[in-house]
Design a protein around this motif. Structure first.
Motif, PDB file in Angstrom:
ATOM      1  N   UNK A 326       0.791  -1.089   0.139  1.00 22.57           N
ATOM      2  CA  UNK A 326       0.117   0.123  -0.062  1.00 22.57           C
ATOM      3  C   UNK A 326       0.929   1.509  -0.070  1.00 22.57           C
ATOM      4  N   UNK A 327       1.963   1.249  -0.120  1.00 24.00           N
ATOM      5  CA  UNK A 327       3.001   2.342  -0.067  1.00 24.00           C
ATOM      6  C   UNK A 327       3.499   2.838  -1.321  1.00 24.00           C
ATOM      7  N   UNK A 328       3.154   4.149  -1.605  1.00 23.03           N
ATOM      8  CA  UNK A 328       3.659   4.613  -2.827  1.00 23.03           C
ATOM      9  C   UNK A 328       5.147   4.505  -3.086  1.00 23.03           C
ATOM     10  N   UNK A 329       5.814   4.806  -1.847  1.00 20.10           N
ATOM     11  CA  UNK A 329       7.493   4.671  -1.997  1.00 20.10           C
ATOM     12  C   UNK A 329       7.636   3.815  -0.703  1.00 20.10           C
ATOM     13  N   UNK A 330       8.132   2.551  -0.990  1.00 18.90           N
ATOM     14  CA  UNK A 330       8.677   1.826   0.097  1.00 18.90           C
ATOM     15  C   UNK A 330       9.869   1.851   0.699  1.00 18.90           C
ATOM     16  N   UNK A 331      10.133   3.341   1.152  1.00 20.91           N
ATOM     17  CA  UNK A 331      11.517   3.448   1.604  1.00 20.91           C
ATOM     18  C   UNK A 331      11.653   3.636   3.164  1.00 20.91           C
ATOM     19  N   UNK A 332      10.904   4.621   3.440  1.00 21.62           N
ATOM     20  CA  UNK A 332      10.743   4.902   4.953  1.00 21.62           C
ATOM     21  C   UNK A 332      10.359   3.660   5.808  1.00 21.62           C
ATOM     22  N   UNK A 333       9.033   2.912   5.517  1.00 23.38           N
ATOM     23  CA  UNK A 333       8.616   2.027   6.170  1.00 23.38           C
ATOM     24  C   UNK A 333       9.607   0.659   5.952  1.00 23.38           C
ATOM     25  N   UNK A 334      10.291   0.500   4.785  1.00 17.92           N
ATOM     26  CA  UNK A 334      11.055  -0.582   4.757  1.00 17.92           C
ATOM     27  C   UNK A 334      12.219  -0.352   5.638  1.00 17.92           C
ATOM     28  N   UNK A 335      12.915   0.812   5.835  1.00 15.50           N
ATOM     29  CA  UNK A 335      13.880   1.027   6.778  1.00 15.50           C
ATOM     30  C   UNK A 335      13.328   0.421   8.140  1.00 15.50           C
ATOM     31  N   UNK A 336      12.256   0.897   8.639  1.00 14.01           N
ATOM     32  CA  UNK A 336      11.871   0.408   9.866  1.00 14.01           C
ATOM     33  C   UNK A 336      11.965  -1.178   9.838  1.00 14.01           C
ATOM     34  N   UNK A 337      11.211  -1.676   8.699  1.00 14.79           N
ATOM     35  CA  UNK A 337      11.113  -3.055   8.877  1.00 14.79           C
ATOM     36  C   UNK A 337      12.338  -3.847   8.810  1.00 14.79           C
ATOM     37  N   UNK A 338      13.304  -3.374   7.891  1.00 16.09           N
ATOM     38  CA  UNK A 338      14.847  -4.016   7.805  1.00 16.09           C
ATOM     39  C   UNK A 338      15.622  -4.037   9.084  1.00 16.09           C
ATOM     40  N   UNK A 340      14.282  -4.155  12.158  1.00 19.63           N
ATOM     41  CA  UNK A 340      13.664  -4.926  13.104  1.00 19.63           C
ATOM     42  C   UNK A 340      13.026  -4.217  14.258  1.00 19.63           C
ATOM     43  N   UNK A 341      12.417  -2.934  13.678  1.00 16.62           N
ATOM     44  CA  UNK A 341      12.155  -2.035  14.602  1.00 16.62           C
ATOM     45  C   UNK A 341      10.516  -2.085  14.652  1.00 16.62           C
ATOM     46  N   UNK A 342       9.781  -2.762  13.851  1.00 20.44           N
ATOM     47  CA  UNK A 342       8.353  -2.491  13.709  1.00 20.44           C
ATOM     48  C   UNK A 342       7.812  -3.621  14.774  1.00 20.44           C
ATOM     49  N   UNK A 343       6.799  -3.232  15.336  1.00 19.53           N
ATOM     50  CA  UNK A 343       6.135  -4.137  16.135  1.00 19.53           C
ATOM     51  C   UNK A 343       5.096  -4.540  15.337  1.00 19.53           C
ATOM     52  N   UNK A 344       4.416  -3.823  14.363  1.00 20.55           N
ATOM     53  CA  UNK A 344       3.320  -4.366  13.339  1.00 20.55           C
ATOM     54  C   UNK A 344       3.526  -3.736  12.283  1.00 20.55           C
ATOM     55  N   UNK A 345       3.108  -4.344  11.157  1.00 19.32           N
ATOM     56  CA  UNK A 345       3.194  -3.785   9.628  1.00 19.32           C
ATOM     57  C   UNK A 345       1.749  -3.621   9.283  1.00 19.32           C
ATOM     58  N   UNK A 346       1.094  -2.838   8.798  1.00 21.41           N
ATOM     59  CA  UNK A 346      -0.374  -2.764   8.450  1.00 21.41           C
ATOM     60  C   UNK A 346      -0.525  -1.963   7.094  1.00 21.41           C
ATOM     61  N   UNK A 347      -1.442  -2.604   6.406  1.00 19.96           N
ATOM     62  CA  UNK A 347      -1.973  -2.050   5.186  1.00 19.96           C
ATOM     63  C   UNK A 347      -2.363  -0.438   5.641  1.00 19.96           C
ATOM     64  N   UNK A 348      -2.014   0.285   4.512  1.00 15.61           N
ATOM     65  CA  UNK A 348      -2.713   1.784   4.870  1.00 15.61           C
ATOM     66  C   UNK A 348      -4.206   1.826   5.503  1.00 15.61           C
ATOM     67  N   UNK A 349      -5.100   1.165   4.706  1.00 13.48           N
ATOM     68  CA  UNK A 349      -6.565   1.232   5.066  1.00 13.48           C
ATOM     69  C   UNK A 349      -7.220   0.729   6.348  1.00 13.48           C
ATOM     70  N   UNK A 350      -5.943  -0.084   7.204  1.00 13.19           N
ATOM     71  CA  UNK A 350      -6.193  -0.658   8.281  1.00 13.19           C
ATOM     72  C   UNK A 350      -5.589   0.179   9.577  1.00 13.19           C
ATOM     73  N   UNK A 351      -4.755   1.316   9.229  1.00 11.78           N
ATOM     74  CA  UNK A 351      -3.732   1.999  10.300  1.00 11.78           C
ATOM     75  C   UNK A 351      -4.832   2.716  11.263  1.00 11.78           C
ATOM     76  N   UNK A 352      -5.855   3.427  10.497  1.00  8.83           N
ATOM     77  CA  UNK A 352      -6.715   4.185  11.467  1.00  8.83           C
ATOM     78  C   UNK A 352      -7.591   3.363  12.345  1.00  8.83           C
ATOM     79  N   UNK A 353      -7.973   2.243  11.881  1.00  9.00           N
ATOM     80  CA  UNK A 353      -8.785   1.354  12.736  1.00  9.00           C
ATOM     81  C   UNK A 353      -8.113   0.820  13.782  1.00  9.00           C
ATOM     82  N   UNK A 354      -6.756   0.428  13.592  1.00  5.04           N
ATOM     83  CA  UNK A 354      -6.000   0.056  14.575  1.00  5.04           C
ATOM     84  C   UNK A 354      -5.679   1.074  15.719  1.00  5.04           C
TER      85      UNK A 354
END
Length: 360
Positions: A326-338, A340-354
């Protein structure tokens, strides 16, 4: 293989200069030019470029109308040129709403005097936009069903990695003192998609760090405030964090948060690439609120936010990242994931609900 670009502008001078600058990079090929929106649509259908550079003010059909038509008929990453004025900001936000991916200031003096600087900035922007074209086309196609945001779109297909993360136990509800959201390319649309899902009584203060010029953040805050149930304003020095209020970092400056929940707006440091910087705001939040922060990193170029997220994790706070699909540019979120800093990874449309589910 070279990136094929269509240059659209009613100024012959600007078309020629852009063609010369882009053509000087062996990785880029200008396959055509157009001087109005209708011609841009026709040439997009005929040439199938990888990227389009688009002006707003043109005869016969303006750039925003052309972008909407292109996204309906042949979704293609569009880089808008805009003026650094309040009206230019409004037009640019409308263009992003219509499906454009990113923008650059249109400054004739820079084009004439600082050719090397302009070449580096423009070519790298075009290449980045092209490299993320798969996600941009998916994102652009999702925009065409609405004239104004919040936008409705089908949930993108999640990657295996994302699904695996989302099957982990959901983050526990917690009395967070702050939600901090950082983003860059694709961020204006992403922030609208997230924030419009939040209820008016959302209990946690929010700060937003969007890479954006100083002339744009005021107009962007006004736009968000009109679209969202929560309040949104451009942050000012001395503002106090409050439930149901999102403070947007002003462009060209830095936003810090102290232990009293007061916002400090500092001059932009020329030594820093980003003004505002996600790292600086995240770092100040870690120092002030320790384990009571929920940070979210959305779509964007580069890795701003990674080191600030590291500080937050060391303090015991939670960090979420947007997924690749769901990312236009998967740069900043990828840096978090790579990292190992992400406690969760969500699709854009799910983030507000969570966010609504876990903040109490």
């Amino acid at each position: 293989m070279a990136i094929n670009v269509l240059v659209v502008d009613d100024s012959g001078f600007f078309r020629r200069r852009l063609t010369e600058i882009l053509g000087s990079d062996p990785r880029i090929k200008v396959v055509g030019t157009a001087n109005n929106g209708q011609e841009a649509i026709d040439k997009t259908l005929a040439l199938k470029p990888d990227v389009i550079t688009m002006d707003y003010e043109m005869p016969l059909m303006d750039g925003i109308t052309a972008v909407r038509a292109i996204m309906q008929r042949c979704p293609t990453p569009v880089l808008m040129f805009s003026s650094l004025t309040h009206e230019g900001a409004r037009v640019t936000l409308d263009a992003l709403d219509a499906g454009a991916v990113d923008y650059l200031p249109k400054n004739f003096e820079d084009i004439s005097r600082n050719v090397e600087k302009v070449k580096t900035l423009l070519c790298e922007k075009v290449l980045t936009v092209a490299n993320g074209g798969r996600h941009m086309r998916r994102s652009a196609a999702a925009h065409v069903r609405a004239e104004r945001l919040p936008l409705r779109s089908e949930a993108p297909t999640r990657t295996v990695e994302t699904s695996a993360v989302e099957r982990l136990p959901a983050p526990k509800r917690k009395a967070y003192k702050l939600v901090a959201i950082g983003t860059s390319t694709g961020g204006p649309v992403a922030l609208q998609r997230v924030l419009t899902q939040l209820p008016a009584n959302f209990p946690t203060p929010i700060v937003l760090i969007q890479h954006m010029p100083a002339a744009f953040t005021g107009a962007f805050a006004e736009r968000l405030d009109k679209l969202c149930k929560i309040r949104v304003k451009e942050a000012e020095d001395g503002d106090i964090l409050r439930p149901g209020l999102a403070l947007l970092a002003p462009g060209g400056k830095q936003m810090m948060i102290d232990t009293r929940g007061a916002v400090k707006i500092l001059p932009g440091d020329e030594r820093l690439n980003y003004k505002p910087s996600v790292d600086l705001t995240f770092g100040s939040a870690a120092k002030s609120f320790q384990d009571k922060v929920l940070a979210v990193v959305l779509t964007g170029m580069g890795a701003d936010g990674r080191e600030g997220a590291r500080l937050l994790k060391q303090s015991g706070s939670q960090v979420w990242a947007q997924d690749e699909a769901s990312s236009v540019i998967y740069g900043m979120p990828m840096a978090i994931a790579k990292a190992n800093l992400a406690d969760a990874i969500f699709s854009l449309d799910d983030i507000g609900r969570h966010l609504t589910e876990v903040c109490q």
